[in-house]
Design an enzyme around this catalytic site. Structure first.
Site, PDB file in Angstrom:
ATOM      1  N   ASP A 171      -8.039   1.022  -3.029  1.00  0.00           N
ATOM      2  CA  ASP A 171      -8.994   0.690  -4.110  1.00  0.00           C
ATOM      3  C   ASP A 171     -10.164   1.679  -4.186  1.00  0.00           C
ATOM      4  O   ASP A 171     -11.258   1.312  -4.619  1.00  0.00           O
ATOM      5  CB  ASP A 171      -9.549  -0.744  -3.944  1.00  0.00           C
ATOM      6  CG  ASP A 171      -8.451  -1.795  -3.903  1.00  0.00           C
ATOM      7  OD1 ASP A 171      -7.434  -1.617  -4.591  1.00  0.00           O
ATOM      8  OD2 ASP A 171      -8.618  -2.798  -3.187  1.00  0.00           O
ATOM      9  N   ILE A 214       0.859  -1.191   0.000  1.00  0.00           N
ATOM     10  CA  ILE A 214       0.000   0.000   0.000  1.00  0.00           C
ATOM     11  C   ILE A 214       0.893   1.238   0.000  1.00  0.00           C
ATOM     12  O   ILE A 214       1.838   1.316   0.787  1.00  0.00           O
ATOM     13  CB  ILE A 214      -0.913   0.007   1.248  1.00  0.00           C
ATOM     14  CG1 ILE A 214      -1.618  -1.339   1.348  1.00  0.00           C
ATOM     15  CG2 ILE A 214      -1.835   1.225   1.251  1.00  0.00           C
ATOM     16  CD1 ILE A 214      -3.064  -1.391   1.108  1.00  0.00           C
ATOM     17  N   LEU A 215       0.592   2.162  -0.900  1.00  0.00           N
ATOM     18  CA  LEU A 215       1.404   3.376  -1.022  1.00  0.00           C
ATOM     19  C   LEU A 215       0.761   4.514  -0.257  1.00  0.00           C
ATOM     20  O   LEU A 215      -0.465   4.582  -0.144  1.00  0.00           O
ATOM     21  CB  LEU A 215       1.536   3.757  -2.499  1.00  0.00           C
ATOM     22  CG  LEU A 215       2.210   2.705  -3.377  1.00  0.00           C
ATOM     23  CD1 LEU A 215       2.153   3.119  -4.832  1.00  0.00           C
ATOM     24  CD2 LEU A 215       3.655   2.468  -2.930  1.00  0.00           C
ATOM     25  N   HIS A 249      -7.186  -3.899 -10.388  1.00  0.00           N
ATOM     26  CA  HIS A 249      -7.741  -4.706  -9.295  1.00  0.00           C
ATOM     27  C   HIS A 249      -8.682  -5.755  -9.921  1.00  0.00           C
ATOM     28  O   HIS A 249      -9.493  -5.414 -10.787  1.00  0.00           O
ATOM     29  CB  HIS A 249      -8.508  -3.800  -8.326  1.00  0.00           C
ATOM     30  CG  HIS A 249      -9.063  -4.549  -7.161  1.00  0.00           C
ATOM     31  ND1 HIS A 249      -8.296  -4.879  -6.057  1.00  0.00           N
ATOM     32  CD2 HIS A 249     -10.290  -5.068  -6.940  1.00  0.00           C
ATOM     33  CE1 HIS A 249      -9.046  -5.565  -5.213  1.00  0.00           C
ATOM     34  NE2 HIS A 249     -10.258  -5.692  -5.719  1.00  0.00           N
ATOM     35  N   ASN A 307      -3.868   1.650 -10.881  1.00  0.00           N
ATOM     36  CA  ASN A 307      -3.771   0.307 -10.307  1.00  0.00           C
ATOM     37  C   ASN A 307      -4.799  -0.586 -10.979  1.00  0.00           C
ATOM     38  O   ASN A 307      -5.887  -0.127 -11.332  1.00  0.00           O
ATOM     39  CB  ASN A 307      -4.088   0.374  -8.801  1.00  0.00           C
ATOM     40  CG  ASN A 307      -4.096  -0.993  -8.140  1.00  0.00           C
ATOM     41  OD1 ASN A 307      -3.167  -1.790  -8.326  1.00  0.00           O
ATOM     42  ND2 ASN A 307      -5.132  -1.285  -7.374  1.00  0.00           N
TER      43      ASN A 307
HETATM   44  C1  GRF Z   1      -3.615  -9.491 -10.929  1.00  0.00           C
HETATM   45  O1  GRF Z   1      -4.724 -10.309 -10.709  1.00  0.00           O
HETATM   46  C2  GRF Z   1      -3.907  -8.088 -10.463  1.00  0.00           C
HETATM   47  O2  GRF Z   1      -5.223  -7.691 -10.657  1.00  0.00           O
HETATM   48  C3  GRF Z   1      -3.612  -8.201  -9.009  1.00  0.00           C
HETATM   49  O3  GRF Z   1      -2.470  -9.020  -8.957  1.00  0.00           O
HETATM   50  C4  GRF Z   1      -2.453  -9.907 -10.070  1.00  0.00           C
HETATM   51  C5  GRF Z   1      -1.125  -9.779 -10.757  1.00  0.00           C
HETATM   52  O4  GRF Z   1      -0.914 -10.664 -11.798  1.00  0.00           O
HETATM   53  N1  GRF Z   1      -3.519  -6.911  -8.401  1.00  0.00           N
HETATM   54  P1  GRF Z   1       0.421 -10.603 -12.665  1.00  0.00           P
HETATM   55  O5  GRF Z   1       1.610 -10.582 -11.707  1.00  0.00           O
HETATM   56  O6  GRF Z   1       0.386  -9.357 -13.494  1.00  0.00           O
HETATM   57  O7  GRF Z   1       0.416 -11.837 -13.489  1.00  0.00           O
END
Ligand code: GRF
Length: 216
Positions: free
Chosen positions: A162, A104-105, A121, A119
């Site tokens: 988020d 968390i930043l 999510h 980001n």
């Molecule tokens: C993804 O599901 C992203 O939404 C979440 O972490 C995962 C990362 O996947 N925050 P990758 O390392 O890009 O394959």
């Protein structure tokens, strides 16, 4: 150069794991699908994250910035964020992309780069976001709640977890018999499109100085 002939937009990508989203960004940059965005550096908060191997293969400068576990939580977040801000300045980054970044930043980084940190999510935010909602926990919560669809959201990072405005979302159905893994896999495929679209959108906007327009 971006599509409208503007200057390149330097990007710093933050990662924690496998880096398939980073790979999608690297591929898009090579194919001129990043709106003039140029990945200038990759920072991992985990030692040996495979994402770093992907970046090194493209000769992108890689940095590992580990959270200092000797510090209390707030200070630990601030310390890591400050080191990332330093990397962002060193690489002249204009845009920061969290592509599967688990820390968390907070602090000066969020203010210095306000509106310029995004980001991804793996849910349809604001549903199934917030502290502790990452990885399998998100997909398990979606299945437990009987939702018929899920997806991913790319949003602007603000001081909350988020909570920033959404840039775009991509939706997938929740299918009968889905497990957290099967749902995660379906969403992950959409993430690779979403992160590239959002990065290109941001790079174009930043290059043209367009007023920010978000989905919500
Ligand atoms: C993804 O599901 C992203 O939404 C979440 O972490 C995962 C990362 O996947 N925050 P990758 O390392 O890009 O394959």
């Amino acid at each position: 150069m971006n599509k409208s002939g503007g200057s390149a937009i330097p990007i710093l990508v933050l990662v924690s794991g496998n880096g398939t989203n980073l790979q999608a960004l690297l591929d898009a940059e090579k194919e001129n699908r990043l709106g003039g965005g140029v990945i200038r550096g990759v920072v991992s908060d985990r030692a040996g994250a495979f994402a770093l191997t992907r970046a090194a293969a493209e000769n992108i400068p890689c940095f590992t910035e580990l959270p200092d576990t000797s510090l209390p939580r707030e200070q630990r977040r601030r310390d890591l964020s400050d080191r990332i801000l330093k990397r962002a300045r060193e690489t002249d980054a204009v845009l920061i992309i969290l592509a599967g970044f688990l820390s968390i930043l907070e602090g000066e980084l969020i203010h210095a780069y306000a509106g310029r940190i995004i980001n991804i999510h793996p849910s349809l935010l604001p549903k199934f976001g917030g502290p502790g909602m990452y990885g399998d926990r998100v997909h398990r919560a979606v299945l437990d709640s009987g939702e018929t669809e899920s997806g991913c959201t790319v949003h602007i990072v603000d001081e909350g977890t988020d909570t920033g405005p959404a840039l775009l979302r991509r939706r997938v159905p929740v299918l009968p018999g889905d497990t957290p893994d099967s749902l995660a896999e379906r969403i992950h495929r959409e993430e690779h499109t979403a992160i590239v679209e959002a990065a290109a959108l941001m790079a174009e906007r930043l290059a043209s100085g367009t007023e920010k327009v978000f989905e919500n």
